[in-house]
Design an enzyme around this catalytic site. Structure first.
Site, PDB file in Angstrom:
ATOM      1  N   GLU A  40       0.848  -1.130  -0.137  1.00 38.18           N
ATOM      2  CA  GLU A  40      -0.139  -0.140   0.005  1.00 38.18           C
ATOM      3  C   GLU A  40       0.755   1.430  -0.045  1.00 38.18           C
ATOM      4  OE1 GLU A  40      -2.628  -0.589   3.227  1.00 38.18           O
ATOM      5  OE2 GLU A  40      -3.687  -2.248   2.330  1.00 38.18           O
ATOM      6  N   HIS A  56     -10.261  -5.771  -2.320  1.00 37.69           N
ATOM      7  CA  HIS A  56     -11.374  -5.296  -1.228  1.00 37.69           C
ATOM      8  C   HIS A  56     -12.315  -4.373  -1.928  1.00 37.69           C
ATOM      9  CE1 HIS A  56      -9.021  -6.686   2.110  1.00 37.69           C
ATOM     10  NE2 HIS A  56      -7.924  -5.932   1.717  1.00 37.69           N
ATOM     11  N   ASP A  70     -12.229  -9.590  -0.766  1.00 42.76           N
ATOM     12  CA  ASP A  70     -13.701  -9.620  -0.149  1.00 42.76           C
ATOM     13  C   ASP A  70     -14.431  -8.511  -0.591  1.00 42.76           C
ATOM     14  OD1 ASP A  70     -12.611  -7.515   1.269  1.00 42.76           O
ATOM     15  OD2 ASP A  70     -11.955  -8.207   3.038  1.00 42.76           O
ATOM     16  N   GLU A  80      -6.249 -10.401  -1.514  1.00 42.83           N
ATOM     17  CA  GLU A  80      -7.094 -10.152  -0.199  1.00 42.83           C
ATOM     18  C   GLU A  80      -8.544 -10.079  -0.519  1.00 42.83           C
ATOM     19  OE1 GLU A  80      -5.349  -7.025   1.931  1.00 42.83           O
ATOM     20  OE2 GLU A  80      -3.180  -7.313   1.651  1.00 42.83           O
ATOM     21  N   ASN A 128       2.030  -4.886  -3.191  1.00 41.76           N
ATOM     22  CA  ASN A 128       0.787  -5.197  -2.932  1.00 41.76           C
ATOM     23  C   ASN A 128      -0.151  -3.808  -2.630  1.00 41.76           C
ATOM     24  OD1 ASN A 128      -1.304  -7.523  -2.494  1.00 41.76           O
ATOM     25  ND2 ASN A 128      -1.317  -6.936  -0.502  1.00 41.76           N
TER      26      ASN A 128
END
Ligand code: NAG
Ligand code: NAG
Ligand code: NAG
Length: 386
Positions: A198, A275, A307, A305, A239
């Site tokens: 990030e 996300h 979701d 990741e 990432n």
């Protein structure tokens, strides 16, 4: 009639209440489900709900699964040349029904949610603690799963001895020491390292944080070089989230990663965290375009990741949209040869980070809080089988 009632020959429907410690639900349970006053029906595991004192934190109305989760997501993904994984965290390992599914043939890859980060592994200068990270690794290896190292440099969860620094040279020295120690510890044992996590601002440009301020953008290249010096072969990744949209964050990420590649910095992949929000997932074509912009640089990509959250409560319509949204992501990865796989940010709503961070939102994962598969699971299966 009076006498008959008294004799018990005529019995009106009676909803008995369950006392403290009594069972009030669970798979195939057919008894009473209402707890006595002051007690809450609490989900201990999918097979056993118990009336306990206090306020429930996990009780939600669950939607009956449309199938049982019998198809292995990993087996289906592997048939397409991908992996399917889940994140996890050490405190969850006391939950046996949870670990039974996590460390099973359902999943092929595991990412430790917290236990390999800088703060947890190197809490003070010169002190290194890999117990929890090793625990994740050992359980996964025993289950025949691969493990993603997550992560080496991030603006969050830094050790306090690092947060307190402002001197450029000292910041570089402690980062190199930490990366060298941890990458050496896990050398040859991981399928990838998230080296920098990030680094970009949500509104474009570089994220403003300790290393960006006192070292400058060069910290990114330095981190990758230190990791490569400690381990010559493990793939090294950057990432980030919100790269699925062709916005200013994506533009900054693409130009920065292009610079890294052109400078010969040892970077092998870019993780799309994924996300996302139910009903707001970009089109498959948009996502494929974003993935291909990075593979065109000679890099691998993956959803690292995933979701897809919704505003609670979960309704049938939202769960159906979520199923479609999961299919979109799986189809996007399937459409890109260098998309290596998909990892969900834990597999069950029981352990999702979403409700704790996004108030009123949740139900983001393919399994519900009772570890029962949701329509999203069916959507993943359908996409992987197609
Ligand atoms: C629940 O009951 C059904 C039907 O009797 C049975 O097939 C199934 O195995 C049971 N499930 C569990 C988890 O015991
Ligand atoms: C960390 O410890 C080393 C030697 O043990 C020392 O040289 C260095 O200055 C320390 N760094 C910080 C940031 O405390
Ligand atoms: C930090 O030091 C490096 C040289 O090691 C230099 O290139 C960089 O510009 C410095 N950063 C800042 C913010 O002064």
């Amino acid at each position: 009639m009076r006498s008959l009632v008294a004799l018990g020959l005529f019995v009106a429907p009676v909803f008995a209440v369950v006392g403290e410690w009594g069972q009030c639900g669970g798979i195939n349970y057919t008894g009473d489900t209402v707890c006595d006053t002051g007690l809450v029906c609490t989900v201990l595991n999918p097979y056993y709900y118990q009336c306990l004192k206090g306020t429930a934190t996990t009780t939600t109305t669950t939607t009956a699964p449309t199938t049982t989760a019998t198809a292995s997501l990993q087996a289906l993904a592997k048939a397409k040349g991908k992996h399917f994984g889940s994140a996890t965290d050490n405190p969850e390992f006391t939950d046996t029904p949870y670990t039974s599914l996590l460390f099973s043939s359902m999943f092929g890859a595991i990412t430790p949610g917290n236990s390999m980060k800088w703060g947890p592994t190197n809490p003070s200068n010169g002190t290194y603690t890999y117990t929890n990270g090793d625990d994740v690794l050992n359980r996964a290896v025993a289950a025949g799963q691969i493990v993603r190292g997550h992560n080496l440099v991030w603006y969050n969860q830094l050790p306090s001895y690092v947060s307190a620094l402002t001197d450029n040279a000292t910041l570089q020295a402690v980062m190199t020491a930490h990366i060298t120690n941890e990458v050496t510890h896990y050398k040859g044992k991981l399928y990838a390292w998230d080296v920098v996590n990030e680094p970009f601002s949500d509104s474009g440009g570089m994220r403003s944080w300790l290393y960006q301020t006192y070292v400058g953008t060069g910290y990114i290249a330095a981190a990758f070089k230190a990791a490569r010096a400690a381990d010559a072969t493990t793939p090294l990744w950057l990432n980030e989230y919100n790269l699925e949209y062709a916005g200013s964050k994506y533009t900054t990420a693409l130009s920065t990663v292009t610079d890294l590649v052109n400078q010969g910095v040892p970077i092998n992949g870019v993780g799309f965290q994924g996300h996302l929000i139910v009903g707001s997932v970009p089109s498959q074509a948009t996502i494929v375009g974003a993935l291909n912009a990075f593979t065109a640089l000679g890099l691998d990509v993956a959803f690292t990741e995933l979701d897809i959250r919704m505003t609670l409560p979960a309704t049938a319509a939202l769960l159906a949209q979520q199923k479609a949204d999961y299919k979109t992501i799986v189809n996007a990865c399937l459409a890109v040869t260098r998309c290596l796989g998909i990892t969900v940010w834990d597999y069950t709503d029981k352990y999702s980070w979403i409700p704790g961070v996004f108030s009123g939102q949740g139900a983001a994962l393919p399994w519900d809080e009772n570890l029962l598969p949701k329509p999203a699971y069916d959507g993943i299966v359908e996409a992987l089988k197609a």
